[in-house]
Design a protein around this motif. Structure first.
Motif, PDB file in Angstrom:
ATOM      1  N   UNK A 237       0.882  -1.170   0.000  1.00 24.05           N
ATOM      2  CA  UNK A 237       0.000   0.000   0.000  1.00 24.05           C
ATOM      3  C   UNK A 237       0.913   1.211   0.000  1.00 24.05           C
ATOM      4  N   UNK A 238       0.896   1.962  -1.088  1.00 22.47           N
ATOM      5  CA  UNK A 238       1.872   3.036  -1.254  1.00 22.47           C
ATOM      6  C   UNK A 238       1.180   4.376  -1.454  1.00 22.47           C
ATOM      7  N   UNK A 239       1.711   5.404  -0.825  1.00 20.52           N
ATOM      8  CA  UNK A 239       1.223   6.761  -1.063  1.00 20.52           C
ATOM      9  C   UNK A 239       2.410   7.630  -1.460  1.00 20.52           C
ATOM     10  N   UNK A 240       2.289   8.303  -2.598  1.00 23.11           N
ATOM     11  CA  UNK A 240       3.345   9.213  -3.041  1.00 23.11           C
ATOM     12  C   UNK A 240       2.799  10.627  -2.934  1.00 23.11           C
TER      13      UNK A 240
ATOM     14  N   UNK B  91       7.522   9.191  -0.108  1.00 21.30           N
ATOM     15  CA  UNK B  91       6.906   7.927  -0.525  1.00 21.30           C
ATOM     16  C   UNK B  91       6.742   7.072   0.721  1.00 21.30           C
ATOM     17  N   UNK B  92       5.502   6.636   0.919  1.00 24.66           N
ATOM     18  CA  UNK B  92       5.198   5.854   2.109  1.00 24.66           C
ATOM     19  C   UNK B  92       4.753   4.465   1.654  1.00 24.66           C
ATOM     20  N   UNK B  93       5.434   3.449   2.149  1.00 19.92           N
ATOM     21  CA  UNK B  93       5.114   2.082   1.722  1.00 19.92           C
ATOM     22  C   UNK B  93       4.705   1.273   2.952  1.00 19.92           C
ATOM     23  N   UNK B  94       3.456   0.813   2.972  1.00 21.04           N
ATOM     24  CA  UNK B  94       2.987   0.032   4.115  1.00 21.04           C
ATOM     25  C   UNK B  94       2.725  -1.410   3.709  1.00 21.04           C
TER      26      UNK B  94
END
Ligand code: ADP
Ligand code: MG
Length: 644
Positions: free
Chosen positions: A108-111, A145-148
């Motif tokens: 689950x990624x948010x850029x 960039x956040x990678x969960x």
């Protein structure tokens, strides 16, 4: 009806991700490279749960426009390449346009990104490859960039991930490979809210080396600099005494990219040849700058292997630059240190020799010899092959071979069926008996080999290999009776360790304690060894033993059992406590070492798998000298060989 179908793009991405994204550290590597390509000055990495829960990389680089966000996370979308010509002169770390798409397909990624001079910026999310909406965000210029929940789409992969500490270790390694190449960029790494590394913009690569591997190493590094027709070369090389058991500490960068290049690594090794033991590896940080079109990075998915147009010439330049520098550097005291006997050795079979004889003059003479032989070595032209004149053990066959075998140069690799046999072979069991009462008929040759007469031949013992084996067997048998007795050190021995190494030691604290080793953290990047087995006090330096163990662990990765670690530690202790090749032994030492040879009988190899002794069978010697006529020509007079 046909059965072949085109894979849907989502599946294609997942497969691609398999190549590039192996573990959390691979994500960190890709995100750091993107931040560097975006000319960031500060990069902040936050990790939770070894990266399994969260990986967040924030930079203050150029940022992306809203239009570009959706493209950035699409596959084969990049701003770094437009034509196939560009592919031949890559000046950025990335160019494949695959990293963000790959990561987005398995997490689950948010850029979130905002271009300099704009306000707020935008964000886009992607979950298991499904693209979310573009939103306005309140962000500072730059990109986050956040990678969960990495690999939540591939449970099998996720299950395969190692402990938090191990994954964090890989992340620190990945960060080191970037941070060592970009000292002008500030980096910060936190894990579960705790700061692991805080690296301000550095003037000198040495500061980065110190942050990752300790000040002790950093302070000893020698600078290498050379401008060559094929590119610039700069580096830091450690003195021979800082050698390691593995090649992991050979950092090679080409145009700011960490690479493993077989040929250049070989050049490094070759430059140190003769300065370090053959099973040790030098520590080097080497930076090459070559024209962008002289390097092909499009060889390997993670770009760790590259093709260099002037590979051969670079090989020679690296070798020459290192050697030239060693020639002018004052390495001698450190080499001495590296080869020196453990101080105050007290074992009955190996009393300290320096104190018994001429003392100081002995040591000085020894140092002179080392200096001289090093100078000779460095002046000699590099040899192209590993050929040297040597005896070889013939463990591939027992059949006799040509009569000139003893004198022929033998390549290091494949030993030919030899005339020498690894001792003891079953039919040579009496050999050991013969040696024990060999009395004065044993001598030390080349300060390395003990040669003794046996009932049926000549025995040649490698003093280090045998002593190592004997100590190993002693340690093993004592361990059978319970934990080894430990001795507290008056002053703790300090060892610089990486995050990952410390995690390894902590994980194996129990085995270490069984062997009498105790330690505790000493600042953020070191440990203090406080206790060491009584049996080894004064014979082996604790920090060297643990350094060897850590290098071995790094090489052997995740497949280690508790017993593996215990056994390896015994090996390393034995190796470090044993006499070395080159140590002069007294007649009594020679005798007492040989007298213990029965302890090594079971296998006749030292714990590292080398043989401890060779037997030159008498009948074989006789055959070589054509003294075997008696058996073949019984009618001859036995006082003269037939053709004498
Ligand atoms: P590549 O780096 O090979 O181009 P990526 O998938 O890693 O492929 O990134 C795709 C594109 O997204 C990049 O070409 C770049 O334009 C943009 N991008 C990614 N990360 C950043 C960042 N941190 N700052 C600015 N732009 C970025
Ligand atoms: Mg990239």
């Amino acid at each position: 009806m046909g059965v072949i179908r085109k894979l849907d793009p989502h599946l294609v991405n997942q497969i691609a991700a398999g190549e590039v994204i192996e573990r959390p550290a691979s994500v960190v590597k890709e995100l750091l490279e993107n931040a560097i390509d975006a000319q960031a000055a500060h990069i902040d990495v936050a990790i939770e749960d070894g990266g399994k829960k969260l990986i967040r990389v924030q930079d203050d680089g150029l940022g992306m426009a809203a239009d570009d966000l959706a493209l950035a996370v699409a596959s084969h979308a990049t701003s770094k390449l437009t034509s196939s010509d560009d592919l031949e002169r890559i000046a950025t770390l990335g160019f494949r346009g695959e990293a963000l798409a790959s990561v987005g397909s398995v997490s689950q990624m948010v850029v979130t990104s905002c271009r300099a001079g704009e306000v707020g910026g935008h964000s886009i999310s992607i979950d298991g490859g499904r693209l979310g909406d573009l939103r306005a965000a309140g962000a500072a210029p730059g990109t986050t960039v956040e990678v969960r929940n990495l690999f939540h789409t591939i449970p099998a992969r996720r299950k395969f991930l190692k402990t938090e500490a191990t994954e964090l270790g890989h992340i620190v390694d990945a960060m080191a490979r970037v941070a060592l190449a970009y000292p002008q960029v500030a980096f910060r790494l936190t894990h579960n809210g705790r700061t692991v590394h805080n690296l301000p913009r550095a003037e000198d690569i040495r500061e980065r080396v110190s942050a990752f591997f300790g000040r002790q190493l950093a302070d000893q590094l020698i600078e290498i600099r050379s401008d060559t027709p094929v590119g610039g070369l700069w580096g830091l090389a450690a003195p021979p005494s800082e050698s390691r058991a593995s090649t992991r500490m050979q950092y090679l960068f080409v145009n700011g990219r960490y690479v493993r290049d077989r040929s250049l690594l070989h050049a490094i090794r070759e430059a140190y040849r003769g300065l370090i033991e053959s099973n040790r590896q030098p520590v080097v940080f080497l930076y090459l700058t070559v024209p962008a079109n002289d390097i092909d990075v499009n060889v390997h998915p993670t770009k760790i292997e590259v093709r260099l147009r002037s590979g051969q010439q670079l090989y020679r330049e690296v070798l020459a630059a290192l050697r030239q520098r060693f020639l002018t550097a004052d390495l001698a005291p450190r080499i001495e240190d590296g080869l020196a006997l453990p101080a105050g050795r007290t074992a009955d079979n190996a009393p300290p020799h320096a104190e018994s004889g001429a003392g100081d003059t002995d040591a000085q003479a020894r140092e002179m010899r080392i200096r001289q032989s090093m100078a000779d070595f460095l002046r000699a032209p590099p040899s192209s092959s590993q050929q040297r004149l040597s005896f070889k053990r013939g463990d591939r066959g027992t059949g006799p071979s040509g009569p000139r075998e003893f004198a022929s140069p033998v390549a290091d690799t494949e030993p030919p069926p030899g005339d020498l046999q690894t001792a003891p072979s079953p039919q040579r069991a009496p050999v050991a008996q013969g040696v024990e009462d060999a009395g004065p008929r044993a001598v030390q040759l080349h300060n390395t080999y003990l040669v003794a007469e046996t009932d049926d031949g000549i025995l040649i013992v490698d003093q280090h290999a045998l002593h190592e084996r004997v100590i190993y067997e002693e340690l093993r048998s004592r361990l059978g009776a319970g934990p080894l007795e430990s001795q507290r050190l008056l002053i703790p021995a300090v060892l610089d360790v990486t995050q990952r190494e410390r995690a390894f030691l902590e994980e194996h604290g129990e085995q270490l304690a069984r062997l009498g080793v105790e330690f505790e953290p000493f600042g953020t990047a070191s440990i203090g060894i406080q206790a060491f087995p009584m049996m080894l006090t004064g014979r082996a330096q604790p920090e060297r033993v643990l350094r060897d163990l850590l290098d071995w662990a790094a090489e052997n990765g995740g497949k280690l059992t508790v017993d593996d670690v215990l056994d390896e530690l015994l090996h390393r202790m034995a190796c470090r406590a044993a006499v070395k090749a080159g140590d002069v032994l007294t007649a009594e030492e020679v005798q007492s070492l040989l007298a213990k040879r029965h302890m090594a009988e079971q296998t006749a190899t030292c714990p590292h798998g080398r043989p401890t002794s060779l037997v030159l069978p008498r009948d074989e010697i006789e055959r070589q000298f054509h003294r075997d006529y008696r058996t073949t020509r019984p009618e001859d007079d036995d006082t003269l060989p037939p053709d004498a």
